[in-house]
Design an enzyme around this catalytic site. Structure first.
Site, mmCIF file in Angstrom:
data_model
loop_
_atom_site.group_PDB
_atom_site.id
_atom_site.type_symbol
_atom_site.label_atom_id
_atom_site.label_comp_id
_atom_site.label_asym_id
_atom_site.label_seq_id
_atom_site.Cartn_x
_atom_site.Cartn_y
_atom_site.Cartn_z
ATOM 1 N N ASP A 116 -9.685 -35.073 48.121
ATOM 2 C CA ASP A 116 -8.789 -34.396 47.175
ATOM 3 C C ASP A 116 -8.215 -35.458 46.245
ATOM 4 O OD1 ASP A 116 -6.550 -32.707 46.065
ATOM 5 O OD2 ASP A 116 -7.153 -31.360 47.677
ATOM 6 N N ASP A 171 -11.813 -37.554 42.867
ATOM 7 C CA ASP A 171 -11.863 -36.683 41.700
ATOM 8 C C ASP A 171 -13.292 -36.153 41.649
ATOM 9 O OD1 ASP A 171 -12.182 -35.541 39.214
ATOM 10 O OD2 ASP A 171 -11.379 -37.228 38.076
ATOM 11 N N TYR A 225 -12.134 -19.001 33.838
ATOM 12 C CA TYR A 225 -12.237 -19.104 35.293
ATOM 13 C C TYR A 225 -13.394 -18.247 35.802
ATOM 14 C CZ TYR A 225 -10.683 -18.921 40.202
ATOM 15 O OH TYR A 225 -10.605 -19.007 41.570
ATOM 16 N N LYS A 285 -16.691 -19.433 38.018
ATOM 17 C CA LYS A 285 -16.932 -18.893 39.354
ATOM 18 C C LYS A 285 -18.204 -18.049 39.403
ATOM 19 C CE LYS A 285 -13.537 -20.871 41.450
ATOM 20 N NZ LYS A 285 -13.828 -21.906 42.472
ATOM 21 N N THR A 301 -1.786 -18.639 48.396
ATOM 22 C CA THR A 301 -1.892 -20.097 48.405
ATOM 23 C C THR A 301 -1.105 -20.663 47.227
ATOM 24 O OG1 THR A 301 -3.832 -20.263 46.938
ATOM 25 C CG2 THR A 301 -4.260 -19.874 49.300
#
Length: 273
Positions: free
Chosen positions: A38, A64, A157, A161, A194
């Site tokens: 991460d 990254d 987005y 995806k 989340t």
């Protein structure tokens, strides 16, 4: 726990928080040696340290996912430390929302594409050789239900995806054609509670605003099961795809969304008003 991935070595990107952290924790408790990566150099080491204290084999590497040089280093480090890679979970991603696509800057478009799409490409490109050395494994790409359907304000987005969904299918066919024993599938979460909900920039480009979105409130309206999902519920799906229980599953989508993609419902209490 039933040790469903005992002896496997797993890499999880975006593993410091949210769905990624839940995946790291569950795979570790189920017997895997897990490498979490991460850009979060605060939460990542803390998660690894906590799981180590619980007797799990977990390490953290700063990464990254848009850097090809770093991908080469991370996979080489896994090969040096563990000698193999059995499970690769390409989970790192961001969401950038705008009122209309005309408000989205090219800079934000490219940033989101670099992380969500280029990062997945690099994860597969550089993990496959190490996975192939030991006769197979499982690649799991984190998509979204917005990789299956459109959503106002999130066109960029959705594009990323949807792209990784078909990329996963194509790589599944590549691996099947070669006969390398590697399965490739995508996971499609719905509304999951989340931290990403507080990190999705909205408004005109450069406005620097965050949407005050309550995932539970949105889920009560939009999700047939009437609640937001939890990160561990996505992790359970990833565990299945990582384990030998899914050894005949490749090139498909695992949708975990409380029924959202299937359709809509009118709740009894709402209908009686």
């Amino acid at each position: 726990m039933s040790a469903q991935v005992q002896g496997k070595v797993a890499l999880v990107t975006g593993g410091a928080s949210g769905i990624g952290a839940a995946i790291v924790e569950l795979l570790a408790h189920e017997g895997a040696t897990v490498v979490a990566t991460d850009i979060d150099e605060s939460n990542g080491p803390k998660l690894a340290a906590r799981l180590k204290r619980a007797g799990c084999d977990v390490s953290f590497l700063l990464q990254d996912v848009t850097s090809e040089e770093r991908w080469i280093e991370v996979v080489a480090e896994i090969g040096k430390r563990h000698g193999r890679l059995d499970v690769m979970v390409s989970n790192a991603g961001i969401s950038i929302g705008v009122p209309s696509i005309v408000d989205m800057s090219l800079q934000d478009w490219r940033r989101q594409t670099a992380i969500n799409l280029d990062g997945v490409f690099l994860s597969v490109k550089h993990s496959l050789p190490l996975m192939r050395k030991h006769g197979g494994g499982s690649i799991i790409v984190m998509s979204s239900i917005l990789g299956l359907r459109g959503s106002a304000s999130l066109a960029g987005y959705c594009a990323t995806k949807g792209g990784v969904r078909l990329f996963a299918k194509a790589i599944a066919m590549d691996c099947a054609q070669v006969g390398d024993g590697i399965r490739v599938n995508s996971v499609h979460p719905g509304i999951i509670d989340t931290p990403i909900w507080g990190k999705t920039p909205t408004g005109a480009a450069g406005a620097g605003q965050n949407a005050p979105i309550d995932p539970e409130e949105r889920a009560r309206i939009a999700v047939p099961l009437g609640r937001a999902g939890q990160a561990n519920e996505i992790a359970q799906g990833v565990l299945y795809l990582a384990s030998d229980a899914s050894r005949y599953v490749t090139g498909t989508e695992l949708v975990i969304d409380g029924g959202t993609n299937a359709g809509g419902v009118v709740r009894a209490q709402a209908a009686s008003r």
